[in-house]
Structures are given as structure tokens and as C-alpha cells.
Design a protein around this motif. Structure first.
Motif, PDB file in Angstrom:
ATOM      1  N   LEU A  53       0.811  -1.227   0.000  1.00 31.64           N
ATOM      2  CA  LEU A  53       0.000   0.000   0.000  1.00 31.64           C
ATOM      3  C   LEU A  53       0.841   1.272   0.000  1.00 31.64           C
ATOM      4  O   LEU A  53       0.307   2.358  -0.227  1.00 31.64           O
ATOM      5  N   ARG A  54       2.127   1.141   0.200  1.00 32.39           N
ATOM      6  CA  ARG A  54       3.011   2.303   0.092  1.00 32.39           C
ATOM      7  C   ARG A  54       3.466   2.568  -1.342  1.00 32.39           C
ATOM      8  O   ARG A  54       4.122   3.568  -1.608  1.00 32.39           O
ATOM      9  N   GLN A  55       3.095   1.685  -2.241  1.00 33.09           N
ATOM     10  CA  GLN A  55       3.405   1.904  -3.657  1.00 33.09           C
ATOM     11  C   GLN A  55       2.510   3.028  -4.170  1.00 33.09           C
ATOM     12  O   GLN A  55       1.281   2.965  -4.031  1.00 33.09           O
ATOM     13  N   ALA A  56       3.107   4.041  -4.751  1.00 31.58           N
ATOM     14  CA  ALA A  56       2.341   5.203  -5.228  1.00 31.58           C
ATOM     15  C   ALA A  56       1.310   4.825  -6.286  1.00 31.58           C
ATOM     16  O   ALA A  56       0.306   5.514  -6.443  1.00 31.58           O
ATOM     17  N   THR A  57       1.535   3.717  -6.970  1.00 33.03           N
ATOM     18  CA  THR A  57       0.634   3.306  -8.047  1.00 33.03           C
ATOM     19  C   THR A  57      -0.614   2.594  -7.543  1.00 33.03           C
ATOM     20  O   THR A  57      -1.558   2.400  -8.293  1.00 33.03           O
ATOM     21  N   VAL A  58      -0.631   2.198  -6.267  1.00 30.95           N
ATOM     22  CA  VAL A  58      -1.756   1.439  -5.716  1.00 30.95           C
ATOM     23  C   VAL A  58      -2.785   2.380  -5.106  1.00 30.95           C
ATOM     24  O   VAL A  58      -2.471   3.169  -4.217  1.00 30.95           O
ATOM     25  N   ALA A  59      -4.031   2.262  -5.577  1.00 32.89           N
ATOM     26  CA  ALA A  59      -5.124   3.059  -5.026  1.00 32.89           C
ATOM     27  C   ALA A  59      -5.796   2.327  -3.873  1.00 32.89           C
ATOM     28  O   ALA A  59      -6.111   2.928  -2.844  1.00 32.89           O
ATOM     29  N   SER A  60      -6.036   1.016  -4.028  1.00 31.89           N
ATOM     30  CA  SER A  60      -6.694   0.249  -2.977  1.00 31.89           C
ATOM     31  C   SER A  60      -6.460  -1.236  -3.195  1.00 31.89           C
ATOM     32  O   SER A  60      -5.993  -1.660  -4.251  1.00 31.89           O
ATOM     33  N   SER A  61      -6.827  -2.003  -2.170  1.00 33.67           N
ATOM     34  CA  SER A  61      -6.693  -3.448  -2.271  1.00 33.67           C
ATOM     35  C   SER A  61      -7.792  -4.115  -1.454  1.00 33.67           C
ATOM     36  O   SER A  61      -8.412  -3.485  -0.593  1.00 33.67           O
ATOM     37  N   ALA A  62      -8.018  -5.388  -1.731  1.00 33.53           N
ATOM     38  CA  ALA A  62      -8.938  -6.219  -0.951  1.00 33.53           C
ATOM     39  C   ALA A  62      -8.246  -7.562  -0.732  1.00 33.53           C
ATOM     40  O   ALA A  62      -7.655  -8.107  -1.662  1.00 33.53           O
ATOM     41  N   SER A  63      -8.327  -8.068   0.488  1.00 28.22           N
ATOM     42  CA  SER A  63      -7.634  -9.303   0.828  1.00 28.22           C
ATOM     43  C   SER A  63      -8.633 -10.392   1.188  1.00 28.22           C
ATOM     44  O   SER A  63      -9.639 -10.135   1.848  1.00 28.22           O
ATOM     45  N   HIS A  64      -8.315 -11.600   0.763  1.00 24.78           N
ATOM     46  CA  HIS A  64      -9.148 -12.770   1.039  1.00 24.78           C
ATOM     47  C   HIS A  64      -8.229 -13.871   1.555  1.00 24.78           C
ATOM     48  O   HIS A  64      -7.283 -14.266   0.871  1.00 24.78           O
ATOM     49  N   PHE A  65      -8.510 -14.363   2.753  1.00 25.22           N
ATOM     50  CA  PHE A  65      -7.666 -15.378   3.373  1.00 25.22           C
ATOM     51  C   PHE A  65      -8.217 -16.765   3.086  1.00 25.22           C
ATOM     52  O   PHE A  65      -9.399 -17.022   3.316  1.00 25.22           O
ATOM     53  N   ALA A  66      -7.365 -17.648   2.599  1.00 26.44           N
ATOM     54  CA  ALA A  66      -7.780 -19.019   2.310  1.00 26.44           C
ATOM     55  C   ALA A  66      -7.886 -19.796   3.616  1.00 26.44           C
ATOM     56  O   ALA A  66      -6.951 -19.786   4.428  1.00 26.44           O
ATOM     57  N   LEU A  67      -9.008 -20.453   3.813  1.00 22.31           N
ATOM     58  CA  LEU A  67      -9.191 -21.283   4.993  1.00 22.31           C
ATOM     59  C   LEU A  67      -8.568 -22.657   4.809  1.00 22.31           C
ATOM     60  O   LEU A  67      -7.982 -23.220   5.728  1.00 22.31           O
ATOM     61  N   LYS A  68      -8.719 -23.202   3.595  1.00 22.24           N
ATOM     62  CA  LYS A  68      -8.204 -24.537   3.307  1.00 22.24           C
ATOM     63  C   LYS A  68      -7.999 -24.648   1.810  1.00 22.24           C
ATOM     64  O   LYS A  68      -8.799 -24.160   1.026  1.00 22.24           O
ATOM     65  N   ARG A  69      -6.919 -25.304   1.420  1.00 18.52           N
ATOM     66  CA  ARG A  69      -6.652 -25.558  -0.005  1.00 18.52           C
ATOM     67  C   ARG A  69      -7.408 -26.827  -0.391  1.00 18.52           C
ATOM     68  O   ARG A  69      -7.160 -27.891   0.150  1.00 18.52           O
ATOM     69  N   ILE A  70      -8.326 -26.683  -1.328  1.00 19.57           N
ATOM     70  CA  ILE A  70      -9.125 -27.816  -1.779  1.00 19.57           C
ATOM     71  C   ILE A  70      -8.439 -28.517  -2.939  1.00 19.57           C
ATOM     72  O   ILE A  70      -8.368 -29.731  -2.984  1.00 19.57           O
ATOM     73  N   LYS A  71      -7.953 -27.749  -3.890  1.00 17.31           N
ATOM     74  CA  LYS A  71      -7.243 -28.318  -5.030  1.00 17.31           C
ATOM     75  C   LYS A  71      -6.104 -27.386  -5.393  1.00 17.31           C
ATOM     76  O   LYS A  71      -6.262 -26.170  -5.422  1.00 17.31           O
ATOM     77  N   TYR A  72      -4.962 -28.003  -5.674  1.00 17.27           N
ATOM     78  CA  TYR A  72      -3.814 -27.258  -6.154  1.00 17.27           C
ATOM     79  C   TYR A  72      -3.060 -28.162  -7.103  1.00 17.27           C
ATOM     80  O   TYR A  72      -2.725 -29.291  -6.759  1.00 17.27           O
ATOM     81  N   THR A  73      -2.820 -27.689  -8.290  1.00 14.43           N
ATOM     82  CA  THR A  73      -2.046 -28.457  -9.243  1.00 14.43           C
ATOM     83  C   THR A  73      -1.253 -27.506 -10.126  1.00 14.43           C
ATOM     84  O   THR A  73      -1.647 -26.357 -10.299  1.00 14.43           O
ATOM     85  N   THR A  74      -0.151 -27.990 -10.609  1.00 19.33           N
ATOM     86  CA  THR A  74       0.605 -27.239 -11.598  1.00 19.33           C
ATOM     87  C   THR A  74       0.492 -27.919 -12.956  1.00 19.33           C
ATOM     88  O   THR A  74       1.031 -27.433 -13.939  1.00 19.33           O
TER      89      THR A  74
END
Length: 155
Positions: free
Chosen positions: A130-151
Motif C-alpha cells: 500500500l506504500r506503492q504510489a501506483t496502488v489506489a486500494s486493495s482487498a484481501s481474502h484469506f484461504a481457509l483450506k486448499r481444496i485443489k492445487y495443481t501445476t
């Protein structure tokens, strides 16, 4: 090699390599019904053409002290190319940012950030992002549990 030049054997090779990157050419050849030499040539050609990238080992985030996944949406203060370049340079320099996507819609970027805990994320967000001059705002979402992850990409 373009997408249209991948034949059935190439696709079988890719499917195996995405799940077992350390497999020997002999084992791979057996699994895809080909010879080790043919597999080696095909892998080499796909590496040269950019179809196959670096071989890596995936880590358990919690085991290395990065057990919290946060999805962070970012809105820019300006849509000027210089503003985008500045934010992207910042993102590329941060090891806790695992993925970053330029987005359509209400938010300009979506980041996946891995940190030890909420306190670490707060420090990253408040003292860095948020100290980046280019950033106006942000929203954060916290993951409770990883259901699927693949590469692994579908064949």
C-alpha cells in the motif's frame, strides 16, 4: 514446436512429466510406450521450443513457514503504462508473491501471496504494497483450506 505439432506421444510424455518431473527416461519410455532415445529427443525438442520449462520441486508451504495463502486484489491509481510497469516491477521483486495476474473488471491485479501468518501479511500489505504510489486500494481474502492445487495442465 507449436501446440498443433504435439502428437499423442508428446502429450503422454507431458502428462507424465507434469506429475513426475524426476522420472528417468527409461521409466518414462515404458509409461508412454516409446524408446528412451525417442523420449529424450522429444523432451529436448519441447524444451527448445518452450513447451517445457524448468524442472522444479514443489514445497509444502506450511513446512517452510509459509502456511497462509492470501488472495489480494489490487486497484491502480492510474492506468498509465508507467504505473503498471512500476507495480509489476515491485511484484516481481517480492518472493512472497507467488502468482500475479493482470485482470479485467473492477480490480486491475490479482495476487496470490504466501506468508507465515496474518501479522506477516499485515506487514507486507501496510509497509510495502500500500506504500506503492501506483496502488489506489486493495482487498484481501484469506484461504481457509486448499481444496485443489495443481501445476499440471490438461492434455
Amino acid at each position: 514446436m507449436t501446440r498443433t505439432t504435439l502428437d499423442a506421444v508428446d502429450r503422454r510424455i507431458l502428462a507424465v512429466l507434469q506429475r513426475h518431473g524426476d522420472i528417468s527416461h527409461a521409466q518414462l519410455a515404458q509409461q508412454v510406450s516409446s524408446s528412451p532415445a525417442s523420449c529424450w529427443r522429444r523432451i529436448h525438442a519441447m524444451e527448445e521450443s518452450g513447451v517445457i520449462g524448468a524442472t522444479v520441486r514443489l514445497l509444502d508451504p506450511a513446512a517452510v513457514g509459509r502456511g497462509l495463502d492470501v488472495i489480494c486484489q489490487v486497484r491502480l491509481a492510474s492506468q498509465q503504462p508507467a504505473a503498471r510497469a512500476e507495480l509489476e516491477a515491485f511484484i516481481l521483486s517480492r518472493e512472497e508473491v507467488m502468482e500475479c495476474y493482470s485482470m479485467t473488471g473492477e480490480w486491475d491485479y490479482m495476487l496470490r501471496i504466501v506468508v507465515a501468518d496474518v501479522r506477516d501479511y499485515e506487514a507486507f500489505l501496510m509497509q510495502d504494497l500500500l506504500r506503492q504510489a501506483t496502488v489506489a486500494s486493495s482487498a484481501s481474502h484469506f484461504a481457509l483450506k486448499r481444496i485443489k492445487y495443481t501445476t499440471a495442465h490438461p492434455r
